[in-house]
Design a protein around this motif. Structure first.
Motif, short mmCIF file in Angstrom:
data_model
loop_
_atom_site.label_atom_id
_atom_site.label_comp_id
_atom_site.label_asym_id
_atom_site.label_seq_id
_atom_site.Cartn_x
_atom_site.Cartn_y
_atom_site.Cartn_z
N UNK A 145 0.77 -1.16 0.13
CA UNK A 145 0.11 0.17 -0.19
C UNK A 145 0.76 1.33 -0.05
N UNK A 146 0.27 2.37 -0.44
CA UNK A 146 1.12 3.61 -0.42
C UNK A 146 1.32 3.96 1.04
N UNK A 147 0.46 3.67 1.99
CA UNK A 147 0.70 4.11 3.46
C UNK A 147 2.11 2.94 3.65
N UNK A 148 2.21 1.85 3.39
CA UNK A 148 3.40 0.96 3.88
C UNK A 148 4.63 1.55 3.47
N UNK A 149 4.24 2.05 1.99
CA UNK A 149 5.49 2.70 1.02
C UNK A 149 6.05 3.83 2.19
N UNK A 150 5.23 4.56 2.68
CA UNK A 150 5.73 5.79 3.22
C UNK A 150 6.04 5.51 4.83
N UNK A 151 5.10 4.48 5.49
CA UNK A 151 5.54 4.61 7.01
C UNK A 151 6.68 3.22 7.12
N UNK A 152 6.54 2.42 6.24
CA UNK A 152 7.68 1.38 6.76
C UNK A 152 8.92 1.44 5.82
N UNK A 153 8.85 1.53 4.57
CA UNK A 153 10.03 1.84 3.60
C UNK A 153 10.46 3.21 3.87
N UNK A 154 9.70 4.24 4.29
CA UNK A 154 9.97 5.46 4.46
C UNK A 154 10.35 6.03 2.87
N UNK A 155 9.52 5.79 2.24
CA UNK A 155 9.81 6.50 0.93
C UNK A 155 8.99 7.90 0.71
N UNK A 156 9.32 8.58 -0.26
CA UNK A 156 8.70 9.81 -0.58
C UNK A 156 8.14 9.83 -2.14
N UNK A 157 7.31 10.78 -2.33
CA UNK A 157 6.71 10.95 -3.62
C UNK A 157 7.27 12.29 -4.29
N UNK A 158 7.61 12.42 -5.47
CA UNK A 158 7.92 13.36 -6.31
C UNK A 158 6.83 14.32 -6.75
N UNK A 159 7.28 15.55 -7.24
CA UNK A 159 6.14 16.55 -7.52
C UNK A 159 5.34 15.95 -8.54
#
Ligand SMILES: Cc1cc2nc3c(=O)[nH]c(=O)nc-3n(C[C@H](O)[C@H](O)[C@H](O)COP(=O)(O)O)c2cc1C
Length: 167
Positions: A145-159
């Motif tokens: 999920x997008x939440x997993x990407x942000x919260x667990x992988x600590x990823x960001x999203x570009x502009x």
């Protein structure tokens, strides 16, 4: 407007693939994929006008949604999400081709599509795709999920991501 409310929408993490100039396989990371109808099956993705993938889909009228899993290599997200296919080879070997489209190794399922309609917004094109094929390639992983990407992988999203929020 409290933009934090947008963060309460749920998404997955995908790579939308197509073909670039000279038949080069390419694509971009996208969270903006959704199923629109079940019969006939149709899906939609929202791709920034500045992304190379946008012109590739317009040229070929085809795209595939490659669904990533929690155990997919996070490097895939970086390769497809933070570089442009205009001047980079995003696939490092000849990809598997399904239904005329390049498939990302390490994804857990794919959905191949033919464009049936487009909707232009100020910054993004929404591509509506009639599904021409679909397969689960790794039934043992959980979709990321997008939440997993942000919260667990600590990823960001570009502009260019439709969900980008300036901090
Ligand atoms: C997690 C994540 C989600 C993204 N979602 C989208 C999206 O839904 N639509 C979009 O146009 N770009 C999205 N992006 C940005 C593109 O992947 C990025 O601009 C990419 O470099 C474009 O590559 P291209 O020029 O080869 O098409 C996202 C990036 C990340 C990391």
């Amino acid at each position: 407007m409290d933009k934090q409310a947008f963060r309460k929408l749920s998404y997955g993490v995908y790579v939308v693939t197509s073909w670039g100039d000279g038949g080069k396989p390419t694509g971009c990371t996208a969270n903006s994929a959704m199923q629109v109808t079940s019969d006939p099956a149709a899906v939609a993705v929202s791709i920034n006008h500045d992304n190379y993938t946008n012109e590739c889909i317009k040229n070929t009228q085809r795209f595939a949604i490659n669904i990533l899993g929690e155990n997919s290599d996070p490097g895939i997200i970086g390769t497809f999400g933070f570089k442009s296919g205009k001047d980079n080879e995003k696939f490092n070997n000849n990809p598997t081709i399904k239904d005329y489209l390049p498939i990302v190794e390490g994804s857990i399922a794919y959905i191949t599509c033919k464009v049936t309609k487009t909707l232009e917004t100020e910054t993004h094109t929404v591509f509506l795709g009639e599904v021409t094929g679909a397969e689960v390639t790794n039934p043992n992983d959980t979709p990321m999920t997008y939440a997993y990407y942000h919260n667990v992988i600590k990823g960001t999203s570009p502009k260019n991501a439709p969900t980008f929020i300036e901090d």
